[in-house]
Design a protein around this motif. Structure first.
Motif, short mmCIF file in Angstrom:
data_model
loop_
_atom_site.label_atom_id
_atom_site.label_comp_id
_atom_site.label_asym_id
_atom_site.label_seq_id
_atom_site.Cartn_x
_atom_site.Cartn_y
_atom_site.Cartn_z
N UNK A 69 -56.83 95.24 74.98
CA UNK A 69 -56.54 95.51 73.58
C UNK A 69 -55.10 95.14 73.23
N UNK A 70 -54.81 93.86 73.27
CA UNK A 70 -53.45 93.39 72.95
C UNK A 70 -53.13 93.62 71.48
N UNK A 71 -51.90 93.97 71.22
CA UNK A 71 -51.47 94.17 69.84
C UNK A 71 -51.79 95.53 69.27
N UNK A 72 -52.38 96.41 70.06
CA UNK A 72 -52.70 97.74 69.57
C UNK A 72 -51.42 98.48 69.22
N UNK A 73 -51.38 99.06 68.02
CA UNK A 73 -50.18 99.74 67.54
C UNK A 73 -49.81 100.96 68.35
N UNK A 74 -48.63 101.50 68.08
CA UNK A 74 -48.05 102.54 68.92
C UNK A 74 -48.91 103.80 69.00
N UNK A 75 -49.34 104.32 67.86
CA UNK A 75 -50.10 105.58 67.88
C UNK A 75 -51.45 105.39 68.57
N UNK A 76 -52.13 104.31 68.22
CA UNK A 76 -53.42 104.05 68.85
C UNK A 76 -53.25 103.81 70.35
N UNK A 77 -52.17 103.14 70.74
CA UNK A 77 -51.92 102.90 72.16
C UNK A 77 -51.70 104.21 72.90
N UNK A 78 -51.00 105.15 72.29
CA UNK A 78 -50.79 106.46 72.91
C UNK A 78 -52.13 107.13 73.21
N UNK A 79 -53.04 107.04 72.26
CA UNK A 79 -54.35 107.66 72.44
C UNK A 79 -55.17 106.93 73.50
N UNK A 80 -55.15 105.61 73.48
CA UNK A 80 -55.91 104.84 74.46
C UNK A 80 -55.40 105.12 75.87
N UNK A 81 -54.11 105.28 76.03
CA UNK A 81 -53.52 105.52 77.34
C UNK A 81 -53.90 106.87 77.92
N UNK A 82 -54.42 107.77 77.09
CA UNK A 82 -54.86 109.07 77.59
C UNK A 82 -56.18 108.99 78.35
N UNK A 83 -56.92 107.91 78.16
CA UNK A 83 -58.25 107.78 78.75
C UNK A 83 -58.24 107.80 80.26
N UNK A 84 -59.27 108.41 80.83
CA UNK A 84 -59.45 108.49 82.28
C UNK A 84 -60.91 108.19 82.62
N UNK A 85 -61.13 107.75 83.84
CA UNK A 85 -62.49 107.54 84.33
C UNK A 85 -63.33 106.72 83.35
N UNK A 86 -62.77 105.60 82.93
CA UNK A 86 -63.44 104.74 81.96
C UNK A 86 -64.73 104.15 82.55
N UNK A 87 -65.71 103.99 81.67
CA UNK A 87 -66.92 103.26 82.02
C UNK A 87 -67.21 102.24 80.92
N UNK A 88 -67.90 101.16 81.30
CA UNK A 88 -68.13 100.09 80.33
C UNK A 88 -69.61 99.77 80.19
N UNK A 89 -69.96 99.35 78.98
CA UNK A 89 -71.30 98.89 78.63
C UNK A 89 -71.17 97.60 77.82
N UNK A 90 -72.09 96.69 77.98
CA UNK A 90 -72.21 95.56 77.07
C UNK A 90 -73.29 95.92 76.06
N UNK A 91 -72.93 95.89 74.78
CA UNK A 91 -73.82 96.36 73.73
C UNK A 91 -74.93 95.36 73.43
N UNK A 92 -76.10 95.89 73.17
CA UNK A 92 -77.27 95.06 72.86
C UNK A 92 -78.00 95.63 71.65
N UNK A 93 -78.72 94.78 70.96
CA UNK A 93 -79.63 95.22 69.90
C UNK A 93 -80.80 94.24 69.84
N UNK A 94 -81.59 94.32 68.81
CA UNK A 94 -82.68 93.37 68.58
C UNK A 94 -82.73 93.04 67.10
N UNK A 95 -83.35 91.91 66.78
CA UNK A 95 -83.60 91.58 65.39
C UNK A 95 -84.69 92.50 64.84
N UNK A 96 -84.63 92.82 63.55
CA UNK A 96 -85.71 93.61 62.96
C UNK A 96 -87.05 92.89 63.07
N UNK A 97 -88.10 93.67 63.27
CA UNK A 97 -89.47 93.13 63.26
C UNK A 97 -90.28 93.94 62.25
#
Length: 395
Positions: A250-278
């Motif tokens: 997250x390059x360029x993240x401002x100071x306040x938001x960076x402070x909050x992001x830096x609090x994170x621990x035990x991060x996990x990641x997902x790649x988001x998926x969806x589908x087209x409406x049918x």
């Protein structure tokens, strides 16, 4: 009394069971996992979601566990500028008839599970993964992955974005990979500086990324969700992510938001998926519900609410005998497809057009949003948040 099989014991599946039992039918919930539980952290519930929960008889219980949010806040993630804020108290609640709140997923799931366990008409079966189905004029057979078979008068596929029921019914292959990776963390609120303990859902928007946070667990925790438009092409589900990697995304993240992001621990990641409406979710005595029918990206915060609306709408149509189920399922499908399809596409557009622009496009977005009054913002979401008749097509 008919027997309705339900593939999937998530939020949508349990809601469908409660709705079916409310019409005097027996519901058998077939869950693939061992035990009934809900994974995940925070979830947002709009007024339409609470309307559905009230109809299902669990609104009071969910309300008692919720954090009632004061506003949805949109920030420029690089400059720290507050671009727009949509108030969620006062006129908002009066207009839409319910609050906007956030909960831990288990605090939404738990009351639905309790309602299922106390109903004599609902049977919960774990380690029962529906892999396929067969039907004839008299009913449906759910075929389990271990070869077992369960017979009923109808089958509701509420088995998620990779639904086996959908695979047979729609046959549209694997979900669409969005190209967005989300990193999630939940931390104790006591670790958050007091000046940053906002009773808001706050979104920081930047070039190719955005960062959302809000309190959950009765205010005891802060839910962090940071999304990167990184062009990901392979599905990732809950993989641990190093803190240094997340911060570097997250390059360029401002100071306040960076402070909050830096609090994170035990991060996990997902790649988001969806589908087209049918347009068609029915096959005789078989029908889809929730993410099996209309999986959507999280950006409109309506996935769970749409599943709850589905359950209420379907339940309203189940005041009939088993012989009428195919026709009633078609009515449900026709009633829901426009609204849910619109929500799918709006959620996708929010990620592509609203949250991630850079340069002049970001400046234009900021000007557009900052010019909107409170009433303007409420008007924008009225078709979604203000819905009380879930069977009515989106206006």
């Amino acid at each position: 009394m008919a027997t309705i099989l339900i593939a999937g014991g998530g939020i949508g599946g349990l809601a469908a069971a409660v709705a079916a039992a409310g019409r005097g039918h027996r519901a058998v919930v077939l869950e693939r996992r061992e035990g009934f539980t809900e994974l995940g952290a925070g979830i947002q519930i709009g007024p339409n979601g609470f309307t559905a929960l009230d109809r299902l008889g669990v609104g009071h219980e969910v309300r008692s566990l919720a954090v009632y949010i004061d506003e949805l806040r949109f920030m420029d993630g690089t400059t720290g500028e507050r671009v727009a804020s949509m108030p969620l108290t006062g006129r908002y609640r009066a207009r839409f008839g319910n609050p906007y709140a956030v909960v831990q997923r288990v605090d939404l799931y738990g009351p639905l599970l309790a309602a299922c366990r106390t109903s004599p008409l609902i049977e919960l079966r774990e380690r029962s993964h529906v892999a396929d189905y067969r039907q004839d004029a008299a009913g449906v057979t759910a075929i389990l992955d271990d070869g077992g078979r369960v017979r009923g008068d109808a089958l509701i596929g509420a088995d998620g974005i990779r639904s086996a029921v959908r695979a047979r019914l729609v046959g549209d292959g694997e979900p669409r990979v969005s190209g967005h990776t989300i990193y999630r963390s939940v931390i104790p609120m006591e670790q958050v500086p007091e000046e940053l303990r906002w009773n808001t859902v706050t979104l920081w928007a930047g070039p190719g990324w955005h960062f959302v946070h809000y309190p959950i667990g009765g205010g005891r925790y802060l839910n962090l969700a940071a999304t990167r438009d990184d062009g990901a092409t392979r599905v990732v589900t809950g993989r641990p992510a190093a803190r240094e990697h997340v911060l570097g995304e997250f390059p360029g993240l401002g100071e306040t938001a960076r402070r909050l992001l830096e609090l994170g621990e035990d991060w996990r990641e997902w790649v988001l998926c969806d589908r087209d409406p049918v347009g068609d979710w029915t096959d005789g005595r078989v029908v889809l519900l929730g993410d099996a029918a209309h999986p959507m990206l999280q950006y409109a915060a309506q996935g769970a609410c749409m599943a709850l609306e589905d359950a209420v709408t379907l339940g309203d149509l189940l005041d009939c005998g088993a012989g009428e189920f195919p026709q009633r399922f078609e009515k449900y499908n026709a009633a829901r497809r426009e609204r849910t399809g619109r929500t799918q596409l709006v959620a996708r557009a929010m990620g592509e057009l609203l949250y991630h622009p850079a340069g002049d496009e970001a400046l234009a977005r900021n000007r557009m949003l900052s010019a909107l009054s409170d009433d303007d913002l409420h008007d924008k979401v009225s078709w979604l948040h203000g819905a009380r008749d879930f069977a009515r097509a989106a206006a």
